[in-house]
Scaffold this active site. Structure first.
Site, mmCIF file in Angstrom:
data_model
loop_
_atom_site.group_PDB
_atom_site.id
_atom_site.type_symbol
_atom_site.label_atom_id
_atom_site.label_comp_id
_atom_site.label_asym_id
_atom_site.label_seq_id
_atom_site.Cartn_x
_atom_site.Cartn_y
_atom_site.Cartn_z
ATOM 1 N N ASN A 91 0.814 -1.220 0.000
ATOM 2 C CA ASN A 91 0.000 0.000 0.000
ATOM 3 C C ASN A 91 0.845 1.267 0.000
ATOM 4 O O ASN A 91 0.373 2.320 -0.413
ATOM 5 C CB ASN A 91 -0.907 -0.037 1.246
ATOM 6 N N TYR A 156 3.007 9.352 -12.153
ATOM 7 C CA TYR A 156 2.253 8.664 -11.098
ATOM 8 C C TYR A 156 1.329 7.623 -11.732
ATOM 9 O O TYR A 156 1.289 6.462 -11.308
ATOM 10 C CB TYR A 156 1.450 9.666 -10.266
ATOM 11 N N GLY A 157 0.596 8.011 -12.797
ATOM 12 C CA GLY A 157 -0.277 7.063 -13.484
ATOM 13 C C GLY A 157 0.515 5.907 -14.071
ATOM 14 O O GLY A 157 0.105 4.745 -13.992
ATOM 15 N N LYS A 160 1.609 3.510 -11.286
ATOM 16 C CA LYS A 160 0.487 2.703 -10.783
ATOM 17 C C LYS A 160 0.041 1.686 -11.842
ATOM 18 O O LYS A 160 -0.368 0.569 -11.506
ATOM 19 C CB LYS A 160 -0.670 3.612 -10.366
#
Ligand SMILES: NC(=O)c1ccc[n+]([C@@H]2O[C@H](COP(=O)([O-])OP(=O)(O)OC[C@H]3O[C@@H](n4cnc5c(N)ncnc54)[C@H](OP(=O)(O)O)[C@@H]3O)[C@@H](O)[C@H]2O)c1
Length: 250
Positions: A91, A156-157, A160
């Site tokens: 996480n 960031y995208g 992820k």
């Protein structure tokens, strides 16, 4: 075995989504290891949860999961009991840079390195360190990606999105050992440190406005999804989106 008496590892378990997940697993009697860079934050989170439970079930580890020596130290400490790890929750992460149009190459490099280190390297190192300790059969990996994985933006995208590919890789490679791997992709989730100083009433309203349900997600809703995937014995290689309808059906 998940609860009571399972062993759970949650990176970034001192705040936000990770803390809600630690509370959920801990309330069912599991031993929960939480990891974060800030010692005071993880220690205080563990103390708060242990006070709620009335016994010491949560163990705090101060570690930077981008650093191999830290990851090895945490894996060693988790293994001290000799019990296997039933659930690994990857996480830890965040939005660590956002070099916009016109940024210099040096700024773009720093942005991409920070987001791939903070979101990808953390999850990859911790997973590989703990694979030998995962329960066979029955262990589960749940990785927290983001709505950004399917709609951007930027580094960031991209980081992820890689976690989805990693989830598929782990699902395939660990299935022969009876280990499952899935991901939860949260949309806008309030009550976290994720947005830092960017959070304002206007920002909150604009993010809520992107959802069909016109609400902010909560850490508890994401924790419920993590818990579901941790125990879903016929689900592996899946991405579960929890975003109030901000992105449909991907
Ligand atoms: N909130 C949202 O709207 C949202 C939406 C989509 C996805 N997510 C994802 O959800 C996950 C949890 O974030 P959150 O929303 O709960 O925000 P958060 O409160 O900022 O939690 C992130 C946690 O990760 C830890 N962490 C970050 N880098 C680390 C490192 N190198 N080593 C060890 N621990 C590290 C942080 O602790 P330290 O700073 O002490 O290390 C913190 O406890 C993240 O992966 C985030 O990208 C959040």
């Amino acid at each position: 075995m998940i609860g009571p008496m399972g062993q759970i590892v949650i990176s970034g378990g001192g705040t936000g989504i990770g803390l809600a997940t630690a509370r959920l697993f801990g309330a069912e009697g599991n031993r929960v290891h939480i990891i974060g860079r800030r010692e005071k934050v993880v220690e205080e989170a563990a103390a708060t949860l242990n006070a709620e439970f009335g016994e010491d079930r949560v163990v705090a580890h101060a570690a930077d999961l981008t650093v191999v020596a830290d990851v090895e130290r945490v894996a060693g400490a988790v293994g001290e009991s000799g019990d296997p790890v039933d659930v690994l929750v990857n996480n830890a992460g965040g939005s660590f840079g956002n070099a916009g149009r016109g940024a210099s190459l040096a700024e773009i490099e720093a942005d991409y390195r920070a987001n791939f280190e903070g979101n990808v390297v953390t999850a990859v190192l911790l997973t590989h360190a703990l694979i030998p300790q995962l329960t066979r059969p029955g262990g589960a990996i749940v990785t927290v990606s983001s709505i950004a994985a399917v709609r951007g933006p930027g580094s960031y995208g991209g980081a992820k999105a890689y976690l989805h590919a990693a989830t598929w890789e782990w699902a395939a490679s660990l299935a022969p050992d009876g280990i499952r791997a899935n991901a939860v992709a949260p949309g806008f989730t309030g009550e976290t440190e994720f947005f830092g100083p960017r959070m304002s009433a206007e920002f909150h309203a604009s993010r809520v406005g992107q959802t069909l349900l016109k609400k902010a997600g909560t850490p508890e809703e994401i924790a419920d999804a993590i818990k579901y995937l941790a125990g879903a014995t016929n689900v592996t290689g899946e991405i579960l989106h929890i975003n109030g309808g901000a992105v449909l059906g991907r």
